[in-house]
Motif scaffolding. Structure first.
Motif, PDB file in Angstrom:
ATOM      1  N   LYS A   1      53.182 -21.215 -60.281  1.00 41.26           N
ATOM      2  CA  LYS A   1      52.584 -22.406 -60.849  1.00 41.26           C
ATOM      3  C   LYS A   1      53.001 -22.561 -62.306  1.00 41.26           C
ATOM      4  O   LYS A   1      52.860 -21.634 -63.098  1.00 41.26           O
TER       5      LYS A   1
ATOM      6  N   SER B   1      46.604 -16.586 -55.966  1.00 36.85           N
ATOM      7  CA  SER B   1      46.236 -17.911 -56.454  1.00 36.85           C
ATOM      8  C   SER B   1      47.159 -18.407 -57.568  1.00 36.85           C
ATOM      9  O   SER B   1      47.110 -19.575 -57.933  1.00 36.85           O
TER      10      SER B   1
ATOM     11  N   TYR C   1      50.463 -18.450 -57.288  1.00 35.34           N
ATOM     12  CA  TYR C   1      51.754 -18.794 -56.710  1.00 35.34           C
ATOM     13  C   TYR C   1      51.641 -19.883 -55.660  1.00 35.34           C
ATOM     14  O   TYR C   1      50.592 -20.078 -55.048  1.00 35.34           O
ATOM     15  N   TYR C   2      52.750 -20.552 -55.434  1.00 36.84           N
ATOM     16  CA  TYR C   2      52.885 -21.568 -54.411  1.00 36.84           C
ATOM     17  C   TYR C   2      54.170 -21.274 -53.635  1.00 36.84           C
ATOM     18  O   TYR C   2      55.216 -21.086 -54.243  1.00 36.84           O
TER      19      TYR C   2
ATOM     20  N   SER D   1      56.944 -22.716 -51.081  1.00 38.09           N
ATOM     21  CA  SER D   1      57.442 -23.963 -50.515  1.00 38.09           C
ATOM     22  C   SER D   1      57.378 -23.871 -48.990  1.00 38.09           C
ATOM     23  O   SER D   1      57.373 -22.769 -48.429  1.00 38.09           O
TER      24      SER D   1
END
Length: 95
Positions: A6, A78, A80-81, A83
């Motif tokens: 993020k 929480s 990180y994202y 794809s």
């Protein structure tokens, strides 16, 4: 394989296994992997064989559950994202 942190640049993913003292950020705080495994009733003799995804700096990004739980694939930090394409690669890797 890449992961997006993020508000930061891309990171290279590294697969490894847990180490003593490893923690993952969930919500507003850090939780030990031991506590996460206990919450999901992972037997202690299996815990050392569950893949962990780490960032370049060694931070735990995700805990993978390839064979233990059919409905739970991984727990993501929480911070990180992932794809959609990276999520698909992980699912293929985990089988």
């Amino acid at each position: 394989m890449i992961v997006l942190k993020k508000q930061e640049k891309k990171n290279i993913l590294k697969f490894s296994f847990r180490k003593d003292g490893d923690k993952i950020k969930l919500g507003n705080g850090y939780v030990s992997l031991k506590k996460v495994f206990q919450k999901f009733y992972v037997p202690s003799f299996i815990r050392d064989f569950i893949p962990i995804i780490r960032a370049d700096n060694g931070e735990v990004i995700a805990i993978c559950f390839p064979f233990v739980f059919s409905n739970l694939r991984f727990i993501l930090s929480s911070d990180y994202y992932l794809s959609p394409s990276t999520r698909q690669i992980i699912k293929v890797y985990l089988g």
